[in-house]
Design a protein around this motif. Structure first.
Motif, PDB file in Angstrom:
ATOM      1  N   LYS A  45     -19.357   0.866   5.317  1.00 51.45           N
ATOM      2  CA  LYS A  45     -18.488  -0.792   5.335  1.00 51.45           C
ATOM      3  C   LYS A  45     -17.304  -1.620   5.030  1.00 51.45           C
ATOM      4  CE  LYS A  45     -23.618  -1.658   3.275  1.00 51.45           C
ATOM      5  NZ  LYS A  45     -24.041  -2.338   2.172  1.00 51.45           N
ATOM      6  N   SER A  46     -16.464  -0.703   3.882  1.00 54.49           N
ATOM      7  CA  SER A  46     -15.436  -1.308   3.868  1.00 54.49           C
ATOM      8  C   SER A  46     -14.302  -0.435   3.780  1.00 54.49           C
ATOM      9  CB  SER A  46     -15.570  -2.852   2.916  1.00 54.49           C
ATOM     10  OG  SER A  46     -15.216  -1.911   1.730  1.00 54.49           O
ATOM     11  N   TRP A  47     -13.330  -0.728   4.233  1.00 57.76           N
ATOM     12  CA  TRP A  47     -12.061   0.158   4.105  1.00 57.76           C
ATOM     13  C   TRP A  47     -10.721  -0.332   3.634  1.00 57.76           C
ATOM     14  CZ3 TRP A  47     -12.302   3.435   8.823  1.00 57.76           C
ATOM     15  CH2 TRP A  47     -12.024   2.098   9.777  1.00 57.76           C
ATOM     16  N   LEU A  48      -9.737   0.655   3.479  1.00 55.74           N
ATOM     17  CA  LEU A  48      -8.792  -0.135   2.987  1.00 55.74           C
ATOM     18  C   LEU A  48      -7.844   0.805   4.044  1.00 55.74           C
ATOM     19  CD1 LEU A  48      -6.646  -1.309   1.413  1.00 55.74           C
ATOM     20  CD2 LEU A  48      -6.490   1.130  -0.062  1.00 55.74           C
ATOM     21  N   GLY A  49      -6.677   0.376   4.835  1.00 55.08           N
ATOM     22  CA  GLY A  49      -5.647   0.780   5.782  1.00 55.08           C
ATOM     23  C   GLY A  49      -4.493   1.185   5.323  1.00 55.08           C
ATOM     24  N   LEU A  50      -3.920   1.990   4.895  1.00 55.54           N
ATOM     25  CA  LEU A  50      -2.563   2.272   4.433  1.00 55.54           C
ATOM     26  C   LEU A  50      -1.432   2.777   5.284  1.00 55.54           C
ATOM     27  CD1 LEU A  50      -3.646   4.141   1.364  1.00 55.54           C
ATOM     28  CD2 LEU A  50      -3.616   2.387   1.206  1.00 55.54           C
ATOM     29  N   TRP A  51      -0.338   1.950   5.552  1.00 60.43           N
ATOM     30  CA  TRP A  51       0.150   2.968   6.615  1.00 60.43           C
ATOM     31  C   TRP A  51       1.368   2.451   6.120  1.00 60.43           C
ATOM     32  CZ3 TRP A  51      -0.920   1.166  11.853  1.00 60.43           C
ATOM     33  CH2 TRP A  51      -2.560   0.763  11.510  1.00 60.43           C
ATOM     34  N   GLU A  52       2.526   3.868   6.487  1.00 58.32           N
ATOM     35  CA  GLU A  52       3.090   4.023   5.948  1.00 58.32           C
ATOM     36  C   GLU A  52       4.678   3.686   6.612  1.00 58.32           C
ATOM     37  OE1 GLU A  52       4.910   7.998   4.572  1.00 58.32           O
ATOM     38  OE2 GLU A  52       4.016   8.359   6.100  1.00 58.32           O
ATOM     39  N   ALA A  53       5.262   3.574   5.790  1.00 56.26           N
ATOM     40  CA  ALA A  53       6.239   2.219   6.257  1.00 56.26           C
ATOM     41  C   ALA A  53       8.121   2.265   5.086  1.00 56.26           C
ATOM     42  CB  ALA A  53       6.263   0.747   5.867  1.00 56.26           C
ATOM     43  N   GLU A  54       9.564   2.542   6.297  1.00 53.22           N
ATOM     44  CA  GLU A  54      10.269   3.054   5.481  1.00 53.22           C
ATOM     45  C   GLU A  54      10.525   1.998   3.958  1.00 53.22           C
ATOM     46  OE1 GLU A  54      13.825   4.159   7.386  1.00 53.22           O
ATOM     47  OE2 GLU A  54      12.518   5.388   8.598  1.00 53.22           O
ATOM     48  N   GLN A  55      10.040   0.880   4.794  1.00 42.98           N
ATOM     49  CA  GLN A  55      10.525  -0.401   3.873  1.00 42.98           C
ATOM     50  C   GLN A  55       9.096  -1.309   3.050  1.00 42.98           C
ATOM     51  OE1 GLN A  55      12.749  -3.396   5.546  1.00 42.98           O
ATOM     52  NE2 GLN A  55      13.158  -4.573   3.711  1.00 42.98           N
ATOM     53  N   VAL A  56       8.681  -0.594   2.057  1.00 45.41           N
ATOM     54  CA  VAL A  56       7.489  -1.535   1.495  1.00 45.41           C
ATOM     55  C   VAL A  56       8.127  -2.386   0.599  1.00 45.41           C
ATOM     56  CG1 VAL A  56       6.023   0.570   2.339  1.00 45.41           C
ATOM     57  CG2 VAL A  56       7.745   0.267   0.149  1.00 45.41           C
ATOM     58  N   ASN A  57       9.737  -3.126   0.217  1.00 46.01           N
ATOM     59  CA  ASN A  57       9.636  -3.662  -1.017  1.00 46.01           C
ATOM     60  C   ASN A  57      10.228  -4.552  -0.523  1.00 46.01           C
ATOM     61  OD1 ASN A  57       9.164  -1.406  -2.874  1.00 46.01           O
ATOM     62  ND2 ASN A  57      11.203  -0.531  -2.764  1.00 46.01           N
ATOM     63  N   VAL A  58       9.565  -5.552   0.181  1.00 45.63           N
ATOM     64  CA  VAL A  58       9.769  -6.488   0.688  1.00 45.63           C
ATOM     65  C   VAL A  58       9.156  -7.866  -0.268  1.00 45.63           C
ATOM     66  CG1 VAL A  58       9.670  -5.638   3.533  1.00 45.63           C
ATOM     67  CG2 VAL A  58       8.208  -6.479   2.020  1.00 45.63           C
TER      68      VAL A  58
END
Length: 152
Positions: A45-58
């Motif tokens: 029914k529902s999910w969470l997408g995690l996207w690896e990124a070098e810069q997450v501290n935006v």
């Protein structure tokens, strides 16, 4: 119409670390690809997408880096200890110290909520509708305080 959360997406710096964190709070891996993983919030029914990124501290903004998970009223009361048992600290919210759930006097229904962060600083929330007479409630209050308030 809306019965829950369909999907949300968050940037993460270390995908493996983040998968372990979200599995520790009860989510299950649904799909993995290069640099991304989807975890079931509610299977099918529902999910969470995690996207690896070098810069997450935006710069933080709740519309970009916040996910609220619906929980049952009896679970919100034990959420702080449940999170602590997993090594996860509850965060201050709306000026309230992280001592327990707070009541959000949203109209027409009140909600109880507690806040915490994932390893990348994304703000997470456990929230549930609560059956309380909040007609006299004009500001947020701790759930425990509201439940122990003398009723008129």
């Amino acid at each position: 119409m809306i019965k829950g959360l369909y999907e949300a997406h968050l940037p993460v710096k270390d995908l493996k670390r983040s998968i372990a964190f979200y599995e520790s709070v009860g989510l299950e891996v649904a799909h993995q690809g290069p640099g991304l993983t989807f975890l079931w919030i509610e299977k099918g029914k529902s999910w969470l997408g995690l996207w690896e990124a070098e810069q997450v501290n935006v710069p933080y903004h709740a519309s970009l880096r916040h996910v609220a998970f619906q929980v049952e009223p009896e679970d919100i009361k034990r959420a702080k200890q449940w999170l602590a048992d997993k090594g996860i600290e509850v965060k201050e919210a709306f000026g309230f110290a992280p001592t327990g759930p707070i009541v959000l006097p949203n109209r027409p229904h009140a909600h109880a909520a507690i806040y915490f962060e994932d390893p990348d600083g994304n703000l997470l929330e456990f929230i549930c509708p609560i059956e309380l007479d909040t007609s006299s409630l004009t500001q947020m209050i701790y759930l425990e305080e509201w439940e122990n308030k003398p009723k008129s």
